[in-house]
Each structure stands twice: as C-alpha cells, then as structure tokens.
Design a protein around this motif. Structure first.
Motif: not given
Length: 285
Positions: A248-252, A261-267, A277-280
């Motif tokens: 729903l949200a992220n600051n990457t 396996t889905g989606k990836k976020l990297v900080w 780093p934050t994410a929802l």
C-alpha cells in the motif's frame, strides 16, 4: 578543559539515556511477509553495544589526564598593559588551577560511579567495567530464540547471525534483549485491525531514530563510509522485503519489483540515509 570534560560526560550520559545503547553496523537483513500471515526475518552482520565501547569507558577521563598548567597574562593596574607575572602570582595561579583540577577529578569520579551504576542497571545487571561483560552479553543473546551465532569482536562490537520465522498474530520487534529494555528497534512489524502490517526500521537512519548518538555517528562517518575518529559504528546495510501481499505504501528509491514469490522492496541504508525504511502491506491471514 572544563568544557571538554562536560562534553565527554554528556556523551557518556547519552549512551545510557537516549535508547541507543544497541546500534546496527554493517549488515544484511531480509524480511518475508506472506498473505497467510506467516513471516520470516533475518539479520546478519554487526551490532554495537555502546556501553561496552572504549569510547564510553575512556572519553570522560582523557581530557583531564592531558591537562597542563599555563600561566595567565598579568596586567599593569594603572596602564592596563601586559607585564611579566611575578613568581608569587604564578604560584597563586598554579594553586588555583590545581585546586580546580582536583575538584574536577573528584566530580568526575562521582559521576563515573553514578554512570557505571546506571549502566549496570540498564544492562540488566551486566557491569560494563567487568572484563567479562561482553562475554556475558553474548551468552545472554545466545540463550534467546533466533540468535544462531553471536561473536564478540571487541570494543562493544558483535558479529551476529539472527533468523526467526512464525505466524504474525502479534507485533514483532528486532532486537529484543532479555533485561535490556531501552533499545531503539532495528525493525518492527506492527499489526493493524484492517489486516495491514506497517514495517518500520527506526535504527536504520540517523535522522529517523531521533537519537543524538545516531546523528553523531553520521557526522563522524566520512565520505568513504569509514567510521569516525571516535569509533562510532558505521551504518551500512541492505534491508530487503519480499511479500505476496498488497504493498500500500513504501519509501524505497525504486519501488516494488516483481519476483517469483511476489514483489520485492529494497532499502540501501547508511549514515547519510535521510529517512528510516517504512512500508505498509495488506495481508489476509
């Protein structure tokens, strides 16, 4: 000299009171969060217990130990011009200086005693002046679930390997240390009533941690990323989140990227990272 001693005492007090006794160094951290409510988390790299660092142990005393007497300038009472001080005047100046040094040392000794007692209380009974303090802290971590390896590297630094998995039916925070309540969380997972999970990493950015010591760590780290002259930890690592939930949200910097396996976020985080780093993520456990 008095100013330097006051700054040193302030540094030691901040170690104990700012909630930043435990800080990350160089690391790699991975988090997997799944729609079925399960998760896994891993942290591999350095952690620093600042109460056991040489900086905390030595900073307060080194300035007074190196202090030397220097006579003040004498002036003519009538003209106001500088003049050579008499032997008696120099002797009186030195006596005043020595009395001041003695008072400062007595005050520093009392403050050290108070700080040591406070540190021991906040370390859950571990005396930071005890040569076995680091070993005792490492043994305490090894007794807890998830700490696969804890190696004492000296000067308050530990090389650790932590991994844990389970069902996210409650909030999660890393690290939690038995009898050590004042720790700025490296990573937290906070459950919300609407089925979403907020991921935060307060200790992975100096400005976001609201900790003066983390700000000092950033200032002491040079452009080459090396630790500063005072031996503060160098924040340098990668936090990776993989999820099949709805982001729903992220600051990457780059946003989510697809993985099998889905989606990836990297900080990428370091001492100059502007925001923690934050994410929802919405899951459906």
């Amino acid at each position: 000299m008095k100013h330097s001693g006051a700054v040193a005492g302030m540094v030691a007090a901040l170690f104990l009171l700012a909630g930043c006794m435990l800080l990350p160094g160089k690391f790699a951290s991975d988090l997997a969060l799944r729609r079925d409510g399960t998760f896994s988390f891993a942290y591999k790299g350095e952690i620093y217990l600042l109460a056991l660092s040489k900086m905390a142990a030595e900073q307060r005393s080194k300035d007074s130990e190196n202090a030397t007497f220097e006579p003040s300038t004498c002036y003519n009472d009538e003209t106001g011009d500088e003049r050579e001080c008499s032997k008696d005047e120099i002797a009186e100046q030195k006596k005043v200086w020595e009395d001041s040094i003695a008072a400062d040392k007595a005050s520093a000794a009392e403050k050290k005693k108070s700080d040591d007692a406070m540190a021991k209380a906040m370390l859950g009974g571990i005396d930071p002046s005890d040569p076995r303090a680091a070993q005792e802290f490492a043994e305490r971590l090894r007794r807890q679930r998830g700490w696969k390896s804890v190696i004492d590297k000296g000067d308050g630094k530990f090389e650790v390997d932590f991994a844990i998995s389970g069902r996210l039916d409650h909030d999660f925070s890393f690290p939690t240390v038995e009898k050590l309540p004042m720790v700025t969380p490296f990573v937290t997972l906070i459950r919300r009533a609407d089925g979403s999970v907020r991921i935060e990493a307060p200790a992975f950015a100096p400005s976001a941690s609201q900790s003066p010591m983390m700000g000092m760590a950033a200032a002491s780290a040079g452009k080459d990323g090396k630790a500063g002259a005072e031996g503060m930890p160098t924040l340098d690592g990668v936090l990776t989140l993989v999820t099949d939930g709805e982001i729903l949200a992220n600051n990457t910097e780059e946003g989510p990227s697809p993985v099998p396996t889905g989606k990836k976020l990297v900080w990428m985080v370091n001492a100059r990272t502007a925001s923690a780093p934050t994410a929802l993520v919405r899951i459906n456990p």
